[in-house]
Design a protein around this motif. Structure first.
Motif, mmCIF file in Angstrom:
data_model
loop_
_atom_site.group_PDB
_atom_site.id
_atom_site.type_symbol
_atom_site.label_atom_id
_atom_site.label_comp_id
_atom_site.label_asym_id
_atom_site.label_seq_id
_atom_site.Cartn_x
_atom_site.Cartn_y
_atom_site.Cartn_z
ATOM 1 N N LEU A 66 0.831 -1.202 0.000
ATOM 2 C CA LEU A 66 0.000 0.000 0.000
ATOM 3 C C LEU A 66 0.863 1.249 0.000
ATOM 4 O O LEU A 66 2.026 1.222 0.407
ATOM 5 C CB LEU A 66 -0.890 -0.006 1.252
ATOM 6 N N LEU A 67 0.275 2.339 -0.442
ATOM 7 C CA LEU A 67 0.960 3.623 -0.372
ATOM 8 C C LEU A 67 0.773 4.175 1.040
ATOM 9 O O LEU A 67 -0.356 4.402 1.477
ATOM 10 C CB LEU A 67 0.399 4.583 -1.421
ATOM 11 N N PRO A 68 1.885 4.364 1.761
ATOM 12 C CA PRO A 68 1.807 4.633 3.199
ATOM 13 C C PRO A 68 1.102 5.934 3.556
ATOM 14 O O PRO A 68 0.554 6.055 4.653
ATOM 15 C CB PRO A 68 3.275 4.684 3.632
ATOM 16 N N THR A 69 1.112 6.911 2.656
ATOM 17 C CA THR A 69 0.554 8.214 3.047
ATOM 18 C C THR A 69 -0.924 8.340 2.720
ATOM 19 O O THR A 69 -1.548 9.313 3.114
ATOM 20 C CB THR A 69 1.293 9.350 2.335
ATOM 21 N N LEU A 70 -1.445 7.381 1.976
ATOM 22 C CA LEU A 70 -2.858 7.483 1.601
ATOM 23 C C LEU A 70 -3.707 6.671 2.567
ATOM 24 O O LEU A 70 -3.254 5.679 3.124
ATOM 25 C CB LEU A 70 -3.058 6.969 0.182
ATOM 26 N N MET B 285 -10.544 9.976 -3.766
ATOM 27 C CA MET B 285 -9.770 11.217 -3.745
ATOM 28 C C MET B 285 -9.568 11.721 -5.178
ATOM 29 O O MET B 285 -9.146 10.963 -6.031
ATOM 30 C CB MET B 285 -8.415 10.946 -3.089
ATOM 31 N N ALA C 147 -8.335 5.578 -0.061
ATOM 32 C CA ALA C 147 -7.597 6.127 -1.206
ATOM 33 C C ALA C 147 -6.747 5.041 -1.858
ATOM 34 O O ALA C 147 -6.609 5.001 -3.089
ATOM 35 C CB ALA C 147 -6.727 7.292 -0.765
ATOM 36 N N GLU D 278 6.654 2.959 -4.875
ATOM 37 C CA GLU D 278 5.260 3.394 -4.981
ATOM 38 C C GLU D 278 4.816 3.520 -6.425
ATOM 39 O O GLU D 278 3.706 3.127 -6.783
ATOM 40 C CB GLU D 278 5.092 4.746 -4.298
ATOM 41 N N ARG E 260 -1.301 15.974 -2.084
ATOM 42 C CA ARG E 260 -0.818 15.119 -1.008
ATOM 43 C C ARG E 260 0.674 14.809 -1.166
ATOM 44 O O ARG E 260 1.438 14.846 -0.208
ATOM 45 C CB ARG E 260 -1.567 13.790 -1.010
ATOM 46 N N ILE F 78 4.143 0.213 -7.713
ATOM 47 C CA ILE F 78 2.836 -0.304 -7.284
ATOM 48 C C ILE F 78 1.731 0.296 -8.151
ATOM 49 O O ILE F 78 0.835 -0.405 -8.610
ATOM 50 C CB ILE F 78 2.588 0.007 -5.789
#
Ligand SMILES: Nc1ncnc2c1ncn2[C@@H]1O[C@H](COP(=O)(O)OP(=O)(O)OP(=O)(O)O)[C@@H](O)[C@H]1O
Ligand SMILES: [Mg+2]
Lengths: 239, 371
Positions: free
Chosen positions: A96-100, B1, A104, B274, B9, B277
């Motif tokens: 997973l994307l840690p900041t979302l 979002m 999200a 990221e 973000r 991904i």
């Protein structure tokens, strides 16, 4: 879904790294029927992840063929669409994307679908409900347990309702209780949604939950398990 | 979002870095915008001078490096007056020398008799008397700064002049300066019979474009001046300012671009996994490109906003000095700010080019394996 149809057909696939010095896959062959739940096991380094990544079209084989739902991946024009809509991937780590937020993260594959912001959000909420995390939608992965993270990853893999789910040791980093929870979830999804599920695992107990266990060794499938017959599989709803 | 929020973000993840990068960009943009505002304002003031006294156009010496170096003769004035389309032509000698606190006190030497045709809105007093040699009309700003009103005397170039009237045209150079009898200015400038500009009022119904073309055709040594660009053609100072402006814009793009590139390269490298991904869940290369360019453009637009704000503050602050106020009347036009924004976007695109290519080229598998 039609159990007599082949969903994934891997023929004699070779994949090497480091200019051919490392043979990750050495003529792997495997068929998976539509709606089937197959577990792939084998010692570390035998090429399980590589095979799964190739089926997920994250990479291309050196030789051999991978045909998914009748279409050869080598001839597929739009691999991005295949990745976002035809298969769902769950990895062992760093999913997973840690900041979302969880929601999200689940929405990420939906950017490539023609969905409005509201539709994306509502669908992510439904999927999080399906994996039992409806109340954690706004939570970032850093504040979720390992098992919860994997469930978010599963929800994300289902974002665009793919007919195939590929999971690479989804329980590898979990204790047995949360591992069992994730496994139960995957099985339920496979049965309720009629999804084809390919799961890579070291864990014999996890593998035993599958309808068929495929064994790999040195880049080859050495045991394709019991061929899927009507008798071998679990009764699906409506049958 | 919404996709845009995703971009926001990403920038907020490294707040300090994003802010510093935006500030770095803003410095260049401050320079570009501030210089643009000043250049434009000076030009606009200069262009007003070309239409002073209600003239339709002015005539100067073609090819003079600076408008004040333009030299015209009484013979040339006579020739212009002889054109059938010309209602009247007024010769003016323009001189700039310090007076009081104003280093750029503009003196217009004009034949007192011509003042009847040269529209000068008098606030007080009267026009120059015919044949007078020691009278001066002061602009309102000059009158204020010098503290001199009608009846007072002013010392200029070792001569004493009596202030006979105060005028206000709205042009900073004129209002910060004065008008004197032509003969007197010619004498103390040692330019007997010479002038700087000829102001022409055409007869009603005359096609100005045709008239000016005729004059320039008949007199290649003369340049007719109606607009800002005409002015820049004869004044190399303006051309120099334009060139300087362009050079600084390029420098700002270049320096800003390197800063942005540094930030974006770091940000893309940190997010190798990221981005992998995102590609693995089906993001197209185009979308990854949109994300990286979006972040860079947003960063630079913020930089442009900060820079433009600083430029406005900066240009306001320099007006605190009376010296500056006496020759600079600020005019903020949209195109200066649009140029600032354009520089910002150019910085964004230049800076994001390499990192964006890197990001787009990441294969999902490389990224997933990346530790
Ligand atoms: N990008 C790569 N570069 C070089 N070698 C690689 C790369 N990816 C995989 N390999 C090698 O290919 C072989 C198969 O790797 P793979 O990850 O498929 O094994 P695995 O069966 O998933 O192992 P594990 O159970 O430990 O996850 C290994 O020897 C591995 O070192
Ligand atoms: Mg593996």
């Amino acid at each position: 879904m039609n159990r007599d149809r082949i969903a994934i057909d891997v023929q004699d696939v070779v994949k090497t790294y480091e200019e051919g010095r490392i043979h990750a896959l050495n003529g792997a062959t495997l068929q998976v029927s539509e709606g089937e739940f197959v577990a792939i096991t084998g010692p570390s380094g035998c090429g399980k992840s590589t095979l799964l990544h190739l089926i997920g079209a994250l990479d291309r084989p050196d030789s051999g063929r991978i045909v998914v739902n009748g279409v050869d991946l080598a001839h597929m024009r739009d691999l991005s669409h295949y990745r976002s809509h035809r298969v769902g991937l769950v990895f062992q780590l760093h999913n997973l994307l840690p900041t979302l937020s969880a929601s999200a993260n689940v929405q990420l594959p939906m950017y490539e679908a023609q969905l409005s912001f509201w539709e994306r959000r509502a669908k992510a909420q439904r999927l999080l409900e399906a994996v039992g995390l409806a109340d954690r939608a706004a939570t970032p992965p850093t504040k979720l347990s390992g098992g919860e993270r994997q469930r978010v990853a599963i929800a994300r893999a289902l974002a665009n309702d793919p007919p195939i789910l590929l999971a690479d040791e989804p329980t590898g980093n979990l204790d047995s209780k949360s591992g069992q929870l994730v496994l139960d979830l995957l099985r339920r999804i496979q049965r309720e949604r009629g999804v084809t599920l390919v799961l890579v695992t070291h864990d014999a107990q996890i593998a035993s939950a599958a309808e068929r266990i495929v064994r790999m060794l040195d880049g080859r499938v050495v045991d394709a398990g019991v061929a899927p017959t009507k008798a071998a599989r679990l009764p699906a709803e409506g049958e | 979002m919404p996709f845009f929020m995703l971009i926001v973000r990403n920038l907020l993840r490294q707040r300090i870095r994003s802010l510093l990068t935006a500030l770095g960009i803003s410095i260049g943009i401050t320079t570009v915008v501030a210089l643009g505002v000043v250049t434009h304002s000076v030009k606009a003031t200069a262009a007003e001078i070309l239409r002073a006294g209600g003239a339709d156009f002015a005539i100067g010496q073609s090819g003079s490096s600076d408008l004040t170096f333009s030299t015209l003769t009484s013979e040339q004035l006579g020739e212009i007056e002889a054109y059938p389309g010309v209602e009247h032509a007024i010769g003016v000698l323009m001189v700039i020398s310090p007076l009081g606190s104003n280093p750029y006190f503009v003196q217009l030497g004009i034949e007192p008799a011509d003042l009847a045709h040269f529209e000068v809105p008098l606030l007080e007093g009267r026009a120059l008397a015919a044949g007078a040699t020691d009278e001066i009309l002061l602009g309102r700003e000059a009158s204020r700064q010098l503290g001199k009103g009608v009846g007072d005397t002013v010392e200029l170039r070792d001569r004493r002049f009596t202030v006979v009237g105060i005028y206000r045209t709205g042009n900073v150079w004129e209002d910060g300066g004065g008008m004197l009898p032509l003969a007197t200015v010619q004498e103390y400038e040692r330019k007997r019979g010479l002038m700087t500009l000829i102001y022409v009022r055409a007869k009603p119904g005359i096609d100005l474009a045709q008239l000016t073309a005729r004059i320039e055709q008949d007199h290649p040594e003369l340049a007719t001046l109606r607009t800002l660009s005409d002015y820049s053609d004869v004044d190399q100072g303006m051309q120099l300012m334009d060139a300087l402006n362009l050079a600084i814009s390029f420098l700002a793009v270049f320096i800003g671009g390197i800063g942005v590139m540094n930030t974006m390269v770091m940000s893309v490298f940190e997010r190798t996994r990221e981005i992998g991904i995102l590609r693995a869940v089906g993001w197209r290369q185009r979308r990854v490109l949109q994300m990286v360019l979006g972040e860079s453009i947003l960063l630079c637009v913020i930089g442009a906003l900060i820079g433009s704000t600083l430029a406005v503050i900066f240009t306001r602050v320099i007006l605190i000095f009376p010296v500056v106020r006496s020759f600079l009347a600020l005019e903020y036009t949209p195109d200066v700010f649009i140029r600032g924004l354009a520089v910002g976007v150019a910085v964004a695109l230049l800076g994001a080019l390499y990192p964006a290519i890197r990001a787009v080229r990441l294969s999902p598998i490389q990224a997933i394996r990346y530790e």
